[in-house]
Write a protein that holds these residues in place. Structure first.
Motif, PDB file in Angstrom:
ATOM      1  N   LEU A   1      32.168  46.268  41.483  1.00  0.00           N
ATOM      2  CA  LEU A   1      32.488  46.015  42.895  1.00  0.00           C
ATOM      3  C   LEU A   1      33.878  46.545  43.228  1.00  0.00           C
ATOM      4  O   LEU A   1      34.090  47.206  44.255  1.00  0.00           O
ATOM      5  N   LEU A   2      34.831  46.243  42.362  1.00  0.00           N
ATOM      6  CA  LEU A   2      36.201  46.699  42.609  1.00  0.00           C
ATOM      7  C   LEU A   2      36.282  48.218  42.569  1.00  0.00           C
ATOM      8  O   LEU A   2      36.992  48.838  43.360  1.00  0.00           O
ATOM      9  N   ARG A   3      35.533  48.798  41.634  1.00  0.00           N
ATOM     10  CA  ARG A   3      35.552  50.252  41.522  1.00  0.00           C
ATOM     11  C   ARG A   3      34.996  50.891  42.788  1.00  0.00           C
ATOM     12  O   ARG A   3      35.549  51.831  43.339  1.00  0.00           O
ATOM     13  N   ARG A   4      33.894  50.307  43.291  1.00  0.00           N
ATOM     14  CA  ARG A   4      33.293  50.875  44.497  1.00  0.00           C
ATOM     15  C   ARG A   4      34.220  50.690  45.695  1.00  0.00           C
ATOM     16  O   ARG A   4      34.324  51.556  46.557  1.00  0.00           O
ATOM     17  N   ALA A   5      34.885  49.548  45.740  1.00  0.00           N
ATOM     18  CA  ALA A   5      35.825  49.312  46.845  1.00  0.00           C
ATOM     19  C   ALA A   5      36.967  50.316  46.779  1.00  0.00           C
ATOM     20  O   ALA A   5      37.418  50.842  47.810  1.00  0.00           O
ATOM     21  N   SER A   6      37.436  50.602  45.573  1.00  0.00           N
ATOM     22  CA  SER A   6      38.524  51.573  45.417  1.00  0.00           C
ATOM     23  C   SER A   6      38.102  52.954  45.901  1.00  0.00           C
ATOM     24  O   SER A   6      38.897  53.708  46.450  1.00  0.00           O
ATOM     25  N   GLU A   7      36.816  53.259  45.689  1.00  0.00           N
ATOM     26  CA  GLU A   7      36.333  54.575  46.122  1.00  0.00           C
ATOM     27  C   GLU A   7      36.306  54.707  47.639  1.00  0.00           C
ATOM     28  O   GLU A   7      36.260  55.812  48.170  1.00  0.00           O
ATOM     29  N   LEU A   8      36.300  53.560  48.318  1.00  0.00           N
ATOM     30  CA  LEU A   8      36.296  53.605  49.783  1.00  0.00           C
ATOM     31  C   LEU A   8      37.665  53.932  50.354  1.00  0.00           C
ATOM     32  O   LEU A   8      37.795  54.303  51.519  1.00  0.00           O
ATOM     33  N   LEU A   9      38.699  53.790  49.510  1.00  0.00           N
ATOM     34  CA  LEU A   9      40.056  54.064  50.000  1.00  0.00           C
ATOM     35  C   LEU A   9      40.233  55.558  50.226  1.00  0.00           C
ATOM     36  O   LEU A   9      39.730  56.374  49.450  1.00  0.00           O
TER      37      LEU A   9
END
Lengths: 203, 219
Positions: B208-216
């Motif tokens: 989840l955190l990795r995917r959120a980081s990719e949204l940045l």
């Protein structure tokens, strides 16, 4: 070894992979633990057909099964340091896959509860899941495809209990722990799955 | 219950018969009925055929080719966890508690922060009350989670509020699962499945955190 059947909508059967050479497997695990991605890929190739079959049968959805299979191997990579050589690597992976799947199911239930969505799969009242891909066996291809499709069309809760008990040979108490279902509910789900499958195959 | 030709066994009883869950007396009674009743014997045969077919389904299914590329992308450049010595893991866990608190405090003070995430329930008191194997899992994952968490926290203002809300809702669900697994482990420390479950929950959080980081947006 995996065998590809050249039929448009059918798939892809699987001849069982040869039993692992434990020494070779241990050597690959050791190299992978040291960060050797090539060694890990060899472990992946030897085991992915089995993990994907499990994921596809439990989810009845190719996209979910693909994601779950990826998660299982990423998880396995990160946890290689905890793999003890007393188990076969495939058994260790299988546990990771089943636990990952049921953790995901529990997460989905929580989300559904938060937004008030109906249709918890414990009741098995959801519409059948669609399977856009199937399986085949080298022998009895049509029969197996029919059965796989019928399993995929079961309500999710009943399907998971059926797959764990009748295909994978889990015991009732193990399934109860994984699913959180009481034993009576679990048996009702199992019997329901079998009845639905018999009816589907009779058609 | 006894069965004669007028009283047929229920489907549940037939299932219990093929699963060998009947008492010896119940089994004998049902066998007697099946010997006399072609209809019920036919149902039993169909049920047994279904179970035979199910047990002989292919053990392997060929996966889509993209699975390995996805796995490779996610593991490239990252070493497997769990190889450090236990004293180092314990120290890392303690350090994590301190850093995690500091990050949380920093977030609380940030005026432009859209939403302030409460520290995850799994982070405080990392490892306390857990068996050794679970402590290692705890510390390993939290070290990686910390990196992603910090990166996300520093740049969270660049995300849309609704995205942050979705990420935080998902994280809360995962943190609850982590909390449950930790509690279950505290009560049943020898259960390796629970250690796996804890690790699987952390894995979900990482993803989840990795995917959120990719949204940045890229810097």
């Amino acid at each position: 070894m995996l065998t590809h059947l050249d039929e448009p909508e059918t798939f892809i059967a699987a001849m069982p992979s040869p039993p692992p050479d434990r020494d070779a497997e241990r050597a690959l695990v050791d190299r992978a633990r040291g960060g050797d991605v090539g060694a890990f890929e060899a472990l992946y190739r030897a085991n992915v057909g089995r993990v994907y079959a499990l994921a596809l049968r439990l989810t009845a959805d190719r996209r979910d099964a693909t994601e779950l299979t990826q998660d299982v191997f990423v998880h396995a990579w990160r946890r290689l340091g905890t793999f003890r050589g007393d188990a076969v690597f495939a058994t260790w992976l299988h546990r990771i896959a089943v636990n990952s799947l049921f953790m995901r199911v529990r997460g989905d239930r929580r989300r559904a509860a938060r937004i008030g969505a109906p249709g918890d799969d414990a009741t098995g009242d959801e519409p059948p899941a669609a399977l856009d891909a199937g399986y085949a066996r080298v022998v009895d291809v049509e029969q197996a495809v029919d059965l796989e499709r019928a399993i995929a069309a079961l309500p999710p809760g009943a399907r998971r209990v059926f797959v764990l008990y009748d295909i994978l040979g889990y015991r009732h108490e193990e399934i109860a722990r994984l699913t959180g279902l009481a034993e009576g509910t679990l048996r009702a789900q199992l019997h329901r799955a079998r009845k639905l499958l018999m009816e589907a195959l009779d058609r | 219950m006894t069965h004669d030709n007028q009283s047929h066994p229920s489907f549940d009883e037939l299932n219990d018969f093929v699963d060998d869950r009947l008492t010896p007396a119940g089994r004998l009674d049902l066998e007697t009925h099946l010997a006399l009743c072609p209809r019920c014997a036919g149902d039993r045969d169909r049920l047994e055929l279904l179970l035979d077919q199910s047990r002989s389904l292919a053990a392997e299914v060929e996966p889509p080719a993209e699975i390995w590329s996805g796995v490779h992308q996610r593991i490239a450049g990252r070493s497997p966890l769990g190889r450090r010595r236990s004293w180092l893991l314990a120290a890392a866990a303690l350090l994590l508690v301190a850093v995690s608190s500091a990050v949380t405090a920093l977030l609380v003070r940030r005026p432009q922060t859209v939403a302030v995430r409460q520290s995850a329930p799994a982070a405080p008191l990392a490892g306390v009350g857990l068996p050794v194997a679970a402590r290692a899992v705890d510390a390993d994952y939290q070290a990686v989670i910390r990196e992603l968490d910090e990166s996300l926290a520093q740049r969270r203002a660049q995300l849309a509020p609704e995205t942050i809300a979705k990420v935080e809702a998902s994280l809360r669900v995962v943190d609850e699962a982590i909390g449950e697994a930790r509690h279950a482990l505290a009560a049943d420390p020898a259960n390796r499945d629970l250690v796996d479950l804890l690790a699987a929950s952390y894995e979900r959080k990482l993803e989840l955190l990795r995917r959120a980081s990719e949204l940045l947006p890229a810097t």
